[in-house]
Design a protein around this motif. Structure first.
Motif, PDB file in Angstrom:
ATOM      1  N   LEU A  99     -15.455  43.186 -10.211  1.00 28.69           N
ATOM      2  CA  LEU A  99     -16.423  43.526  -9.175  1.00 28.69           C
ATOM      3  C   LEU A  99     -15.877  43.122  -7.808  1.00 28.69           C
ATOM      4  N   PRO A 100     -16.080  43.963  -6.779  1.00 28.99           N
ATOM      5  CA  PRO A 100     -15.547  43.625  -5.458  1.00 28.99           C
ATOM      6  C   PRO A 100     -16.058  42.271  -4.956  1.00 28.99           C
ATOM      7  N   GLN A 101     -17.302  41.932  -5.295  1.00 28.57           N
ATOM      8  CA  GLN A 101     -17.862  40.653  -4.828  1.00 28.57           C
ATOM      9  C   GLN A 101     -17.102  39.465  -5.408  1.00 28.57           C
ATOM     10  N   GLY A 102     -16.494  39.659  -6.578  1.00 30.40           N
ATOM     11  CA  GLY A 102     -15.835  38.543  -7.250  1.00 30.40           C
ATOM     12  C   GLY A 102     -14.361  38.399  -6.919  1.00 30.40           C
ATOM     13  N   LYS A 103     -13.812  39.417  -6.263  1.00 26.44           N
ATOM     14  CA  LYS A 103     -12.359  39.422  -6.062  1.00 26.44           C
ATOM     15  C   LYS A 103     -11.893  38.311  -5.116  1.00 26.44           C
ATOM     16  N   ILE A 104     -12.737  37.943  -4.156  1.00 25.30           N
ATOM     17  CA  ILE A 104     -12.309  36.976  -3.133  1.00 25.30           C
ATOM     18  C   ILE A 104     -11.872  35.655  -3.754  1.00 25.30           C
ATOM     19  N   GLU A 105     -12.608  35.205  -4.741  1.00 20.47           N
ATOM     20  CA  GLU A 105     -12.286  33.907  -5.359  1.00 20.47           C
ATOM     21  C   GLU A 105     -11.540  34.062  -6.671  1.00 20.47           C
ATOM     22  N   ALA A 106     -11.053  35.265  -6.961  1.00 17.66           N
ATOM     23  CA  ALA A 106     -10.535  35.542  -8.307  1.00 17.66           C
ATOM     24  C   ALA A 106      -9.418  34.574  -8.713  1.00 17.66           C
ATOM     25  N   LYS A 107      -8.524  34.274  -7.784  1.00 15.38           N
ATOM     26  CA  LYS A 107      -7.378  33.413  -8.142  1.00 15.38           C
ATOM     27  C   LYS A 107      -7.851  32.010  -8.515  1.00 15.38           C
ATOM     28  N   ASP A 108      -8.626  31.413  -7.640  1.00 17.38           N
ATOM     29  CA  ASP A 108      -9.109  30.059  -7.923  1.00 17.38           C
ATOM     30  C   ASP A 108      -9.910  30.033  -9.217  1.00 17.38           C
ATOM     31  N   ARG A 109     -10.709  31.080  -9.393  1.00 16.12           N
ATOM     32  CA  ARG A 109     -11.599  31.093 -10.555  1.00 16.12           C
ATOM     33  C   ARG A 109     -10.806  31.024 -11.853  1.00 16.12           C
ATOM     34  N   VAL A 110      -9.830  31.911 -11.994  1.00 13.97           N
ATOM     35  CA  VAL A 110      -9.123  31.961 -13.275  1.00 13.97           C
ATOM     36  C   VAL A 110      -8.326  30.673 -13.485  1.00 13.97           C
ATOM     37  N   LEU A 111      -7.748  30.121 -12.423  1.00 18.10           N
ATOM     38  CA  LEU A 111      -6.971  28.881 -12.593  1.00 18.10           C
ATOM     39  C   LEU A 111      -7.892  27.723 -12.981  1.00 18.10           C
ATOM     40  N   ASN A 112      -9.015  27.629 -12.297  1.00 18.81           N
ATOM     41  CA  ASN A 112      -9.932  26.513 -12.571  1.00 18.81           C
ATOM     42  C   ASN A 112     -10.579  26.611 -13.958  1.00 18.81           C
ATOM     43  N   MET A 113     -10.974  27.828 -14.317  1.00 20.01           N
ATOM     44  CA  MET A 113     -11.650  27.968 -15.614  1.00 20.01           C
ATOM     45  C   MET A 113     -10.676  27.731 -16.761  1.00 20.01           C
ATOM     46  N   VAL A 114      -9.469  28.255 -16.631  1.00 19.42           N
ATOM     47  CA  VAL A 114      -8.479  28.040 -17.692  1.00 19.42           C
ATOM     48  C   VAL A 114      -8.108  26.554 -17.759  1.00 19.42           C
ATOM     49  N   GLY A 115      -7.988  25.925 -16.591  1.00 21.09           N
ATOM     50  CA  GLY A 115      -7.685  24.491 -16.561  1.00 21.09           C
ATOM     51  C   GLY A 115      -8.733  23.685 -17.305  1.00 21.09           C
TER      52      GLY A 115
END
Lengths: 671, 255
Positions: free
Chosen positions: B194-210
């Motif tokens: 979703l376009p709304q989610g793209k802004i934080e996409a990098k941090d999100r995937v790194l933090n959640m996987v961590g």
């Protein structure tokens, strides 16, 4: 009536909320850090309130009995959420949504609250999309809408049959963000056991850790109850197994008035009960009534043959079927509102025409729709001479595209294929419009104690329209409470942290512990469910879809008997300081037993028929509307707010007169 | 089968608390109707235990219509039992026959410790969500109009499909590595699409996987059992998408 001040702001209805927001007190950001707020419940109202309050800077403590806030029962809502966006250009407006909601509620809700609800409805959709809620879209990428019962426009936003899930996960993600930041302290698997009042104000709660049994004190400057409705007083309902009234009931017993308990929504299309072991009922979305025709056999010999299994419903000829909604309500047919459809099904089943072994089921038949859609489709794909079998095949595909997931759910539960044979449905308890009385600010009659979502009473009157519950929960939590609570808390900026070492906390904790000890030590002979089922049966038989003076009086007496036996003979195995699901249930059923009696008392007191509350004594005597519900605006145009006086039978009635300045009162006619 | 229904032998995991050792206990139930749900059969067993003065079996359940994600039983070696596309509460007894022996166990995973009997602690999922499973937007009456950013229908539909995850944990329970990749990837995918989610996409995937790793969930070895057992049909494509997101974020993120 000095005790009941709804605090409705002055001015024209369209300016009330704006003016109110401009005039109320605000807490400055530095002071918000010094203020604690407790939120009980993490459904749409509680979850959105907790997240928004934490974003504002308050320290929030959030409680839910489930193992995660994501599992609150808002998650099970299927159909959609209303908002006056007018994206379809079909003439929708804030006023029209307001009007439909007040009318749908049979003129028993508070005008100013409903107008505000309609006003903020559009903000909800904007907010949810910004959070990543994946609403259904059209091919152009814009949001899609569908229409729902009781209205003339398309204003319902949806996410297939899982709108509640998507909205709740949106609120849960907003909460998760604040939990991650430490602004919300989350207490999963915790139950609120009582409210603590200090100096006349709500100042905290006593909680029980459901895993360890630990009893703990939590203080705050304000307490928000968003614990949902009380439909499980009927034992069987579409509510979750854990849904309960205890938080709301505890604050009622501490001074919060409880309003209109008799307003209960019985949803017409649920899967019927199959046996005594039944633990809960499952809803089939209202949207099915767009294409399904409801009927029972006209002749008793066919009913008997069907029950004996010697005849199948598809073998009954069209002229031998009674499409009773189409017969009684030619203008609205199968799309009459929920309360009307439910009563009509009961009328046929009471007359002996129910089509299953229990005699409590009617047919919802898609055969006509399958043929109609099949013929349309055959024309579109240039098969004008399609055989009947081919038309059926095409029609079934159309129905599958529209309702596939619901048909699959039905087949999993019943083992019947609804594409081939009509569904069996029967009404079931679904939602409670009544609840804790609140003023315009959502504050209860206890200063500093608020109620939001289904737990309060204010917006749906005597009957709720489809897709309005989600709207109200999120409106309260995202857009109303975060403003109004500041007005109260502005006077609390110098209070400092509330101590939990006071006589009030001592006493509340003591009472909680004594009651828990009682259950464990009672060692009776019957399980909690035994009493809950008996209560449910009395409620359903005598305080259900159709009520009369004698039945209501008997119900109150019978509930008192069950209550007495419960306290004597209930058996709660296990221990105090461990996960003990029977102990949890015992406390909840004890509260349902009290609420059930007040429910019957309220239903007896309201000698009129309105919305979901149908009194056999109050029907239209003659003319076209003969036998239909008759509202009595002269004597009952009020919200009934009950004050606890130590026993449900002694509850004292306070009336909030409802004034309608912007809507003319009319009879609802669906003929 | 008697005329009243099935007679069954239940082998149920009993464990007093996370500190105690558990064991399988055997119970007999009679007259079970084929129309009962599996949990109603469990209710019958518990009513029987209570009446006999014994402690009932603890298990998680709430909505009983397949959407809250509470119920979590491992039945005859399968998460949510033998049927497909259903949760335990939607499983019906017609899937069993008279005389059957049924093994009922909790989810098994280091990251899901047993609390009591069949109840496990799944708060690890919540902590993964707290690490980044959101879009950072405050509540406000002034967010832009919902239709100001059109979203291609395919993207919206795929985001929805991922978002239907109910967080039950069947994927973890069924995975030989106790991996939570299907759960985490469903949320990462929904918001990445979703376009709304793209802004934080990098941090999100790194933090959640961590956080997922910190919780002790295992790694994904593409066995695919999670997709088979998932009651909501969450697709393995989400794991592929998360791997792409993670790889790209790991290479390009400044953090």
């Amino acid at each position: 009536m000095a005790k009941l001040d709804a605090k409705i702001p002055e001015g024209p209805i369209k300016d009330k909320w704006t003016n109110h927001k401009n005039n109320i007190n605000v807490v400055n950001p530095a002071n918000k850090r010094l203020i604690d707020v407790i939120v009980v419940g993490t459904g749409l109202a509680g979850g959105s309130a907790a997240a928004s309050l934490a974003e504002l800077g308050y320290n929030v403590k959030s409680f839910c009995f489930q193992d995660s806030p994501r599992r609150a029962h808002s998650i099970a809502a299927q159909g959609g959420i209303n908002a006056a966006k007018n994206y379809q250009n079909d003439g929708d407006s804030t006023y029209r949504l307001f009007y439909d909601t007040v009318k749908g509620g049979d003129y028993r809700s508070r005008e100013a609250n409903v107008y505000r609800l309609a006003e903020v409805s559009t903000n909800i959709i904007d907010q949810c999309v910004a959070q990543g809620v994946p609403f259904a879209r059209e091919y152009g990428g814009l949001l899609d809408n569908r229409s729902f019962g009781g209205v003339l426009v398309s204003r319902t936003f949806y996410a297939k049959g899982q709108t509640g899930q998507q909205l709740l996960l949106g609120a849960y993600s907003a909460m998760s963000r604040q939990i991650g930041k430490g602004k919300i302290k989350m207490f999963n698997r915790h139950e609120m056991m009582d409210l603590v009042i200090v100096g006349g104000k709500a100042r905290g709660i006593i909680s029980r850790n459901l895993i360890t049994g630990e009893i703990a004190r939590h203080s705050a400057h304000a307490v928000v109850i968003a614990s949902g409705g009380y439909g499980n007083v009927f034992f069987l309902s579409t509510n979750a197994m854990g849904s309960n009234t205890s938080a709301a009931w505890k604050i009622h017993k501490k001074g919060a008035f409880f309003a209109n308990p008799c307003y209960t929504q019985i949803h017409p299309t649920c899967i019927p009960r199959s046996g005594e072991y039944q633990s809960k009922l499952t809803l089939m979305s209202e949207s099915l009534r767009n294409d399904g025709r409801i009927w029972v056999p006209k002749n008793m010999k066919d009913v008997e043959a069907i029950r004996a299994g010697s005849m199948k419903p598809v073998e009954i000829k069209a002229e031998d079927r009674d499409y009773y909604l189409e017969r009684r309500y030619p203008a609205f047919g199968n799309l009459v509102p929920r309360d009307v459809a439910s009563r009509a099904a009961k009328e046929r089943c009471d007359a002996g025409y129910g089509v299953n072994a229990t005699g409590e089921a009617v047919y919802l038949d898609f055969a006509s729709a399958i043929m109609r859609y099949g013929k349309e489709k055959a024309i579109i794909i240039h098969e004008p001479n399609a055989s009947e079998a081919r038309i059926q095949e095409l029609g079934k595909k159309v129905i599958e595209d529209k309702y596939g997931n619901l048909f699959q759910m039905y087949e999993k539960i019943t083992n019947d294929n609804p594409y081939e044979t009509p569904m069996q449905i029967y009404p079931a308890v679904h939602y409670t419009m009544g609840g804790v009385w609140v003023d315009y600010n959502l504050m209860t009659t206890i200063p500093g104690c608020y109620a939001a979502g289904e737990a309060n009473f204010s917006d749906h009157g005597a009957n709720r329209l489809g897709a309005s519950a989600l709207m109200q929960g999120l409106a309260d939590g995202y857009f109303v409470l975060p403003y109004t609570i500041g007005d109260y808390l502005a006077n609390d900026i110098r209070t400092g942290e509330v101590s939990t070492s006071s006589a009030e906390f001592d006493e509340a904790e003591q009472v909680v512990k004594e009651r828990l000890n009682f259950f464990i030590n009672n060692k009776g002979t019957k399980s909690v469910d035994h009493f809950h089922k008996r209560l449910g049966k009395v409620m359903w038989d005598k305080v259900g879809m159709s009520r009369n003076t004698q039945g209501l009086k008997e119900a109150a007496d019978e509930i008192r008997v069950i209550k007495e036996e419960f306290w004597k003979d209930v058996m709660v195995p296990g221990e105090l300081n461990e996960l003990n699901q029977e102990l949890e249930k015992a406390g909840r059923v004890a509260d349902f037993l009290e609420l059930g009696e007040l429910f019957a008392k309220d239903a007896l007191d309201r000698n009129e028929s309105c919305g979901g509350h149908f009194r056999e004594e109050s029907v239209e005597p003659d003319g076209e509307q003969k036998g239909e519900a008759k509202r009595d605006d002269v004597n009952f145009k009020y919200a009934a707010a009950w004050e606890w006086k130590g026993d449900p039978k002694d509850a004292e009635l306070h009336k909030e007169e409802l004034t309608f300045n912007d809507i003319e009162l009319k009879q609802r006619s669906y003929k | 089968m008697t005329e009243n229904g099935m007679n069954l032998t239940l082998k149920v995991w009993r464990q007093k608390s996370d500190k105690d050792k558990g064991q399988i206990e055997t119970y007999q139930v009679k007259d079970i109707s084929e129309h009962m749900s599996f949990l109603e059969m469990m209710d019958t067993m518990n009513e029987q235990l209570i009446t006999a003065g014994k402690e009932p079996v603890a298990f998680d359940h709430d909505c009983r219509e397949g959407i809250c994600g509470s119920c979590s039983l491992f039945i005859n070696g399968e998460a949510h039992g033998p049927d497909r596309g259903v949760t335990t509460c939607q499983l019906h007894m017609r899937k069993f026959k008279d005389g059957d022996t049924i093994y009922i166990e909790p989810w098994r995973s280091k990251a899901f410790p047993v609390i009591k009997d069949l109840v496990v602690d799944r708060t690890g999922f919540d902590r993964i969500m707290n690490a980044g499973g959101f879009i950072s937007v405050n509540t406000s009456g002034n967010t832009q109009d919902a239709n100001s950013i059109p979203i291609p229908k395919d993207d919206a539909d795929h985001a929805f499909d991922a978002a239907t995850c109910i967080g039950c944990g069947a994927c973890v329970a069924t995975c030989k590595n106790a991996s939570a990749m299907l759960f985490v990837s469903a949320k990462v995918s929904q918001l990445a699409l979703l376009p709304q989610g793209k802004i934080e996409a990098k941090d999100r995937v790194l933090n959640m996987v961590g956080q997922m790793d910190a919780e002790g969930f295992g790694s994904c070895t593409n066995t695919g059992a999670c997709e088979v057992e998932c009651p909501k049909g969450i697709s393995l494509d989400n794991i592929a998408r998360m791997n792409r997101e993670f790889m790209s974020a790991s290479i390009t993120s400044d953090k």
